[in-house]
Design a protein around this motif. Structure first.
Motif, PDB file in Angstrom:
ATOM      1  N   ARG A   1       0.835  -1.194   0.000  1.00 46.79           N
ATOM      2  CA  ARG A   1       0.000   0.000   0.000  1.00 46.79           C
ATOM      3  C   ARG A   1       0.877   1.255   0.000  1.00 46.79           C
ATOM      4  NH1 ARG A   1      -1.892  -2.430   4.574  1.00 46.79           N
ATOM      5  NH2 ARG A   1      -1.548  -0.511   5.749  1.00 46.79           N
ATOM      6  N   PRO A   2       0.395   2.302  -0.661  1.00 48.68           N
ATOM      7  CA  PRO A   2       1.164   3.552  -0.716  1.00 48.68           C
ATOM      8  C   PRO A   2       1.489   4.124   0.657  1.00 48.68           C
ATOM      9  CG  PRO A   2      -0.626   3.586  -2.318  1.00 48.68           C
ATOM     10  CD  PRO A   2      -0.833   2.367  -1.473  1.00 48.68           C
ATOM     11  N   ASP A   3       0.589   3.922   1.643  1.00 46.51           N
ATOM     12  CA  ASP A   3       0.816   4.527   2.954  1.00 46.51           C
ATOM     13  C   ASP A   3       1.865   3.782   3.778  1.00 46.51           C
ATOM     14  OD1 ASP A   3      -0.914   2.343   3.106  1.00 46.51           O
ATOM     15  OD2 ASP A   3      -1.783   3.051   4.995  1.00 46.51           O
ATOM     16  N   THR A   4       2.315   2.628   3.297  1.00 42.73           N
ATOM     17  CA  THR A   4       3.335   1.876   4.037  1.00 42.73           C
ATOM     18  C   THR A   4       4.696   1.928   3.366  1.00 42.73           C
ATOM     19  OG1 THR A   4       2.822  -0.197   2.876  1.00 42.73           O
ATOM     20  CG2 THR A   4       1.580   0.287   4.892  1.00 42.73           C
TER      21      THR A   4
ATOM     22  N   PRO B   1       4.411   8.522  -4.187  1.00 36.63           N
ATOM     23  CA  PRO B   1       4.125   7.161  -3.712  1.00 36.63           C
ATOM     24  C   PRO B   1       3.923   6.222  -4.892  1.00 36.63           C
ATOM     25  CG  PRO B   1       2.174   8.525  -3.547  1.00 36.63           C
ATOM     26  CD  PRO B   1       3.276   9.451  -3.981  1.00 36.63           C
TER      27      PRO B   1
END
Length: 242
Positions: A85-88, A100
């Motif tokens: 995931r982009p947030d990780t 990202p």
């Protein structure tokens, strides 16, 4: 990916003849079985079959999600399935190297691929199912590599621990272990950079080998001694350049 069976720590397995890509090499090396099924392996659909690799997107352009106009790879499979995931992940992708990973381009490319599959097979397929199919192919290829260095040598893979390393190792380790009949997985804290770390701390070696067609008499022994001295000088000279 590369697989080597380490049965104890007395001595690392070595071999002096190896076939890689159909080419026979006669050179001392670790007994490593190599397959092209890593995170950067490019996805292919041809003649009604799914394949991952052997060609790789590498780091540049990299997988499609990197935003560098790269092809679909196993890394993109994990993005589509929501496991990357982009947030990780750090924002170091895209043309500006500050973005990202791009989920939209992955979905778009898989949608286009699903359309191609439908045109060739006359069967509609969801993009998530398509991604899972590629993942199954890659997992089975890695499990077969484990069988190559264990079961086919009379050893039970279930008696060993799967030691995984590499950037994509954690994404595939459990499924590969299950497919190969292994019950334990070990993930090193430096797993993603373990290959580079290993090169940095590895002993530097220079190996030379030569054959002599000579009778094993006094003259032959003297020739062998001279040849050994020559090989030693060559090896020392190579090490001195580091």
């Amino acid at each position: 990916e590369r697989f080597v069976l380490v049965d104890g720590f007395v001595e690392l397995p070595r071999r002096f003849e190896h076939i890689i890509g159909g080419v026979r090499l006669q050179s001392p090396m670790l007994d490593v079985h190599t397959i092209a099924a890593g995170g950067g392996s490019i996805l292919h659909f041809a003649d009604g079959r799914f394949a991952a690799g052997p060609d790789s997107a590498g780091a540049d352009p990299g997988p499609a999600c990197y935003g560098g106009n790269g092809p679909l790879t196993l890394t993109d499979v994990q993005v589509l399935l929501g496991r990357l995931r982009p947030d990780t992940l750090p924002a170091v992708f895209g043309q500006d190297a500050r973005s990202p990973i791009d989920e939209s381009v992955v979905e778009r490319e898989f949608t286009a691929l699903a359309t191609r599959v439908r045109e060739q097979t006359s069967q509609p397929v969801a993009i998530e199912t398509l991604a899972e199919s590629f993942l199954e192919v890659a997992v089975e290829a890695m499990a077969n590599a484990i069988r190559q260095v264990s079961t086919r040598q009379g050893l039970d893979a279930g008696d060993f621990t799967l030691f995984c390393f590499g950037g994509a190792a954690g994404q595939h380790a459990c499924r590969v272990a299950q497919a190969a009949g292994m019950r334990r997985v070990l993930v090193h804290p430096l797993a993603s950079v373990l290959s580079a770390f290993g090169i940095g701390v590895a002993d530097r070696l220079a190996m030379r080998r030569s054959s002599i067609r000579q009778r094993l008499d006094e003259a032959g022994l003297q020739m062998a001694v001279r040849r050994l001295a020559e090989l030693e000088d060559q090896a020392r000279g190579e090490l001195a350049t580091f």
